[in-house]
Motif scaffolding. Structure first.
Motif, PDB file in Angstrom:
ATOM      1  N   VAL A 351       0.855  -1.184   0.000  1.00 45.67           N
ATOM      2  CA  VAL A 351       0.000   0.000   0.000  1.00 45.67           C
ATOM      3  C   VAL A 351       0.890   1.231   0.000  1.00 45.67           C
ATOM      4  O   VAL A 351       1.982   1.228   0.579  1.00 45.67           O
ATOM      5  N   PRO A 352       0.454   2.312  -0.682  1.00 46.18           N
ATOM      6  CA  PRO A 352       1.292   3.511  -0.779  1.00 46.18           C
ATOM      7  C   PRO A 352       1.461   4.214   0.570  1.00 46.18           C
ATOM      8  O   PRO A 352       0.524   4.330   1.351  1.00 46.18           O
ATOM      9  N   THR A 353       2.690   4.671   0.816  1.00 46.02           N
ATOM     10  CA  THR A 353       2.979   5.421   2.036  1.00 46.02           C
ATOM     11  C   THR A 353       3.549   6.797   1.722  1.00 46.02           C
ATOM     12  O   THR A 353       3.684   7.622   2.626  1.00 46.02           O
ATOM     13  N   GLY A 354       3.891   7.026   0.480  1.00 47.35           N
ATOM     14  CA  GLY A 354       4.487   8.296   0.083  1.00 47.35           C
ATOM     15  C   GLY A 354       4.786   8.271  -1.399  1.00 47.35           C
ATOM     16  O   GLY A 354       4.282   7.432  -2.139  1.00 47.35           O
ATOM     17  N   ASP A 355       5.598   9.207  -1.832  1.00 49.12           N
ATOM     18  CA  ASP A 355       5.932   9.333  -3.245  1.00 49.12           C
ATOM     19  C   ASP A 355       6.690   8.102  -3.723  1.00 49.12           C
ATOM     20  O   ASP A 355       7.860   7.908  -3.383  1.00 49.12           O
ATOM     21  N   ALA A 356       6.007   7.243  -4.507  1.00 50.09           N
ATOM     22  CA  ALA A 356       6.603   6.052  -5.116  1.00 50.09           C
ATOM     23  C   ALA A 356       7.100   5.053  -4.077  1.00 50.09           C
ATOM     24  O   ALA A 356       7.925   4.184  -4.394  1.00 50.09           O
ATOM     25  N   ARG A 357       6.593   5.128  -2.859  1.00 48.22           N
ATOM     26  CA  ARG A 357       7.018   4.222  -1.791  1.00 48.22           C
ATOM     27  C   ARG A 357       5.809   3.460  -1.254  1.00 48.22           C
ATOM     28  O   ARG A 357       4.719   4.013  -1.131  1.00 48.22           O
ATOM     29  N   PHE A 358       6.036   2.194  -0.878  1.00 45.43           N
ATOM     30  CA  PHE A 358       4.952   1.319  -0.452  1.00 45.43           C
ATOM     31  C   PHE A 358       5.411   0.484   0.736  1.00 45.43           C
ATOM     32  O   PHE A 358       6.584   0.100   0.835  1.00 45.43           O
ATOM     33  N   ALA A 359       4.447   0.192   1.607  1.00 46.58           N
ATOM     34  CA  ALA A 359       4.697  -0.702   2.737  1.00 46.58           C
ATOM     35  C   ALA A 359       4.117  -2.070   2.411  1.00 46.58           C
ATOM     36  O   ALA A 359       3.024  -2.174   1.839  1.00 46.58           O
ATOM     37  N   VAL A 360       4.831  -3.116   2.767  1.00 52.43           N
ATOM     38  CA  VAL A 360       4.386  -4.484   2.532  1.00 52.43           C
ATOM     39  C   VAL A 360       3.481  -4.899   3.681  1.00 52.43           C
ATOM     40  O   VAL A 360       3.893  -4.878   4.848  1.00 52.43           O
ATOM     41  N   GLU A 361       2.252  -5.263   3.372  1.00 46.21           N
ATOM     42  CA  GLU A 361       1.309  -5.660   4.413  1.00 46.21           C
ATOM     43  C   GLU A 361       1.762  -6.959   5.068  1.00 46.21           C
ATOM     44  O   GLU A 361       2.103  -7.932   4.389  1.00 46.21           O
ATOM     45  N   GLY A 362       1.763  -6.962   6.404  1.00 44.27           N
ATOM     46  CA  GLY A 362       2.110  -8.171   7.149  1.00 44.27           C
ATOM     47  C   GLY A 362       3.588  -8.406   7.324  1.00 44.27           C
ATOM     48  O   GLY A 362       3.986  -9.402   7.931  1.00 44.27           O
ATOM     49  N   LYS A 363       4.453  -7.499   6.809  1.00 43.00           N
ATOM     50  CA  LYS A 363       5.902  -7.669   6.950  1.00 43.00           C
ATOM     51  C   LYS A 363       6.512  -6.351   7.377  1.00 43.00           C
ATOM     52  O   LYS A 363       6.881  -5.512   6.546  1.00 43.00           O
ATOM     53  N   GLU A 364       6.615  -6.155   8.668  1.00 41.07           N
ATOM     54  CA  GLU A 364       7.175  -4.921   9.196  1.00 41.07           C
ATOM     55  C   GLU A 364       8.652  -4.824   8.842  1.00 41.07           C
ATOM     56  O   GLU A 364       9.397  -5.798   8.929  1.00 41.07           O
ATOM     57  N   GLY A 365       9.059  -3.638   8.409  1.00 42.29           N
ATOM     58  CA  GLY A 365      10.462  -3.428   8.046  1.00 42.29           C
ATOM     59  C   GLY A 365      10.757  -3.697   6.593  1.00 42.29           C
ATOM     60  O   GLY A 365      11.887  -3.459   6.145  1.00 42.29           O
ATOM     61  N   THR A 366       9.768  -4.199   5.847  1.00 42.03           N
ATOM     62  CA  THR A 366       9.963  -4.466   4.422  1.00 42.03           C
ATOM     63  C   THR A 366       9.169  -3.447   3.613  1.00 42.03           C
ATOM     64  O   THR A 366       7.969  -3.284   3.832  1.00 42.03           O
ATOM     65  N   THR A 367       9.838  -2.771   2.703  1.00 40.60           N
ATOM     66  CA  THR A 367       9.200  -1.746   1.885  1.00 40.60           C
ATOM     67  C   THR A 367       9.566  -1.943   0.422  1.00 40.60           C
ATOM     68  O   THR A 367      10.503  -2.681   0.077  1.00 40.60           O
ATOM     69  N   VAL A 368       8.813  -1.267  -0.405  1.00 41.92           N
ATOM     70  CA  VAL A 368       9.046  -1.294  -1.851  1.00 41.92           C
ATOM     71  C   VAL A 368       9.015   0.142  -2.348  1.00 41.92           C
ATOM     72  O   VAL A 368       8.212   0.956  -1.886  1.00 41.92           O
ATOM     73  N   ARG A 369       9.883   0.445  -3.297  1.00 42.91           N
ATOM     74  CA  ARG A 369       9.842   1.753  -3.939  1.00 42.91           C
ATOM     75  C   ARG A 369      10.172   1.587  -5.430  1.00 42.91           C
ATOM     76  O   ARG A 369      10.711   0.551  -5.848  1.00 42.91           O
ATOM     77  N   PHE A 370       9.814   2.611  -6.199  1.00 43.49           N
ATOM     78  CA  PHE A 370      10.069   2.608  -7.635  1.00 43.49           C
ATOM     79  C   PHE A 370      10.930   3.813  -7.988  1.00 43.49           C
ATOM     80  O   PHE A 370      10.743   4.903  -7.445  1.00 43.49           O
ATOM     81  N   VAL A 371      11.859   3.611  -8.892  1.00 43.63           N
ATOM     82  CA  VAL A 371      12.772   4.672  -9.321  1.00 43.63           C
ATOM     83  C   VAL A 371      12.359   5.129 -10.717  1.00 43.63           C
ATOM     84  O   VAL A 371      12.195   4.305 -11.628  1.00 43.63           O
ATOM     85  N   ASP A 372      12.176   6.436 -10.893  1.00 41.79           N
ATOM     86  CA  ASP A 372      11.754   7.005 -12.169  1.00 41.79           C
ATOM     87  C   ASP A 372      12.953   7.446 -12.995  1.00 41.79           C
ATOM     88  O   ASP A 372      14.030   7.752 -12.456  1.00 41.79           O
ATOM     89  N   ASP A 373      12.730   7.516 -14.312  1.00 49.78           N
ATOM     90  CA  ASP A 373      13.749   8.074 -15.198  1.00 49.78           C
ATOM     91  C   ASP A 373      13.526   9.579 -15.330  1.00 49.78           C
ATOM     92  O   ASP A 373      12.704  10.173 -14.627  1.00 49.78           O
ATOM     93  N   ALA A 374      14.243  10.227 -16.256  1.00 44.77           N
ATOM     94  CA  ALA A 374      14.148  11.681 -16.406  1.00 44.77           C
ATOM     95  C   ALA A 374      12.765  12.131 -16.852  1.00 44.77           C
ATOM     96  O   ALA A 374      12.360  13.266 -16.598  1.00 44.77           O
ATOM     97  N   GLN A 375      12.042  11.249 -17.542  1.00 44.04           N
ATOM     98  CA  GLN A 375      10.689  11.567 -18.014  1.00 44.04           C
ATOM     99  C   GLN A 375       9.611  11.238 -16.987  1.00 44.04           C
ATOM    100  O   GLN A 375       8.417  11.379 -17.269  1.00 44.04           O
ATOM    101  N   GLY A 376      10.014  10.780 -15.801  1.00 44.69           N
ATOM    102  CA  GLY A 376       9.044  10.473 -14.760  1.00 44.69           C
ATOM    103  C   GLY A 376       8.403   9.112 -14.894  1.00 44.69           C
ATOM    104  O   GLY A 376       7.364   8.851 -14.281  1.00 44.69           O
TER     105      GLY A 376
END
Length: 512
Positions: A351-376
């Motif tokens: 689930v989203p927690t901020g700009d391009a960042r997500f928290a993994v449900e049921g796993k504390e301390g584990t997160t996911v994020r996405f990296v954009d290129d110059a075009q976003g």
């Protein structure tokens, strides 16, 4: 939903302009004009829906892959969505957006239901009126005679011509023109065309452009009918006089059915079209207008549909030639499935927690994020555990993802070890401290867990024998290792260059 509805209006606008220009091109040449509006109506309904939610599966004719390649239609568009559409959903809080979408859907359903009810009521009203009409024969045609209806065509399944009683008292020439007009509607199946067009409008009644297209279609049908009557040899002057006479009588309109009478302004336009002669540059003008209409239709088909703010992250990210991260939309977040990784056997929800960042449900301390290129545009998938990046992989297209899935399926089916797999196993078993031939990530993990691993392996005792037992559903080579005091299972994955990418060793109760 709101953003998609605005996008549908945008597509309808472009198609309406295309149909209007195509209609003028047809009139310049004296050709058929109604099909431009039929295409605009169906295109306004089908095109935004297909581009936003549809996909095509292209069969692999040359046998390059084991499975067909799906093509998402929105991915083949080239005109960026207007920023205002992208901001509609993002500008509202999530809970409010859901409420607005629900309201829009309920209103849409109510409007469509109301239209269907009106159409059913009109059909019943017409059937009731027909009981008071009598049959007669006029100019060789079996017709229905009404006191205050017609000339028109009634009925969709079994269409009939209805004429007003006063038509029986006019001259034969005008009778023939009136009957020829209505007979032309029958031969062209205009009642069915009108009914289908109205059904399209009922599917999207909130779109004002569909109503306008339906209005233009009704007029185009009459103009096309006039042209067919004249091509059959009827005198233009007599035919125009008949139109004027019918227009002055103004019989009661019959709902949604092709009729000879029309408003004074439209009647004047029809007569001008009948008496008009093609100009010197008619062909050039028609060709130019046809090109403009085609260009507008292409524009309508190339506008990229707006998506949910989270839709931009969906897609595929490659871990290895047999391992793939698949990101999909679900509920208020994303579902992430990873194939070819025994450590992630099941998809997980973020689930989203901020700009391009997500928290993994049921796993504390584990997160996911996405990296954009110059075009976003998101180009990398990064998974972090306890502050350390454990996955950082690039985005790939659908074709590459299909090949990765096919490669994993082929390994599982073949049940053959990686080249160099046994050598890597021997190195793994012979030296618990060496990192030779291993990936940097695997060497780091083994270094961090070395003390625990050495104590546990000491309890198991030295290796006595090992045997390859097959390829797991995750694509790993599985070995059964017999030790002095217990038996362990070792799972290995090698990169294309022979580097040991991952290794998992476990007994019935412990693993490392």
């Amino acid at each position: 939903m709101i953003a998609w509805m605005l996008y549908a209006l945008l597509v309808s606008t472009a198609l309406s302009i295309a149909a209007l220009v195509a209609e003028h091109a047809g009139r310049v040449r004296g050709g058929v004009t109604r099909w431009a509006w039929v295409a605009a109506l169906f295109g306004s309904l089908v095109l935004p829906t297909a581009l936003a939610f549809g996909s095509l599966t292209i069969p692999d004719i040359i046998g390059a892959t084991r499975s067909p390649t799906p093509i998402v239609l929105r991915d083949v568009t080239s005109i960026p969505t207007p920023v205002v559409l992208l901001d509609v959903d993002g500008a509202l809080p999530l809970a409010r957006t859901v409420d607005v979408d629900t309201l829009a859907q309920a209103t849409w359903a109510a409007m469509s239901g109301f239209m269907v009810s009106l159409m059913a009521a009109a059909s019943l009203w017409l059937r009731r009126r027909k009981r008071g009409w009598r049959e007669a024969r006029l100019c060789g045609e079996r017709v229905l005679v009404a006191s205050d209806a017609g000339p028109a065509v009634v009925g969709v399944v079994r269409s009939r011509i209805v004429v007003p009683a006063w038509l029986l008292q006019v001259g034969k020439d005008r009778q023939r023109c009136a009957i020829a007009h209505e007979r032309s509607h029958l031969s062209a199946r205009d009642p069915q065309v009108v009914a289908l067009a109205l059904a399209v409008v009922a599917c999207m009644p909130w779109n004002p452009w569909l109503w306008w297209q339906f209005h233009r279609l009704r007029r185009a049908i009459e103009i096309d009918c006039d042209a067919r009557v004249l091509r059959d040899g009827h005198d233009p002057v007599v035919y125009c006089e008949t139109l004027l006479h019918v227009g002055r009588q103004r019989s009661r309109a019959t709902p949604i059915l092709p009729a000879m009478s029309a408003s004074a302004s439209f009647l004047e336009r029809r007569i001008r079209q009948i008496l008009r002669r093609p100009g010197r540059w008619a062909r050039v003008s028609a060709a130019t207008l046809g090109c403009v209409a085609s260009a507008m239709a292409v524009v309508a088909a190339q506008v990229t549909p707006p998506g949910n703010a989270l839709d931009r992250y969906t897609g595929f990210y490659e871990i290895s030639p047999i391992s793939l991260v698949t990101v999909e939309r679900e509920g208020n977040g994303l579902t992430i499935g990873i194939t070819g990784q025994v450590s992630v056997p099941h998809p997980f929800h973020v689930v989203p927690t901020g700009d391009a960042r997500f928290a993994v449900e049921g796993k504390e301390g584990t997160t996911v994020r996405f990296v954009d290129d110059a075009q976003g545009r998101p180009v990398r998938f990064v998974a972090t555990q306890d502050g350390r990046d454990v996955i950082d992989r690039p985005r790939v297209d659908t074709a590459r993802a299909t090949r990765i899935r096919a490669a994993l399926a082929a390994r599982i089916e073949a049940q053959k070890p990686f080249p160099g797999s046994e050598k890597a196993l021997q190195l793994l078993l012979s030296d618990t401290r060496s990192s030779a031939g291993m990936s940097a990530e695997l060497a780091r993990v083994r270094s961090e867990n070395r003390a625990f691993r050495e104590r546990f392996l000491a309890d198991l005792g030295p290796v006595q024998s090992y045997a390859f037992t097959g390829v797991t559903k995750f694509g790993s080579d599985s070995y059964r290792v017999i030790r002095q005091h217990d038996t362990e299972t070792v799972l290995l994955v090698l990169d294309e260059d022979g580097t040991l990418a991952s290794a998992l060793q476990y007994t019935g109760t412990r693993n490392w």
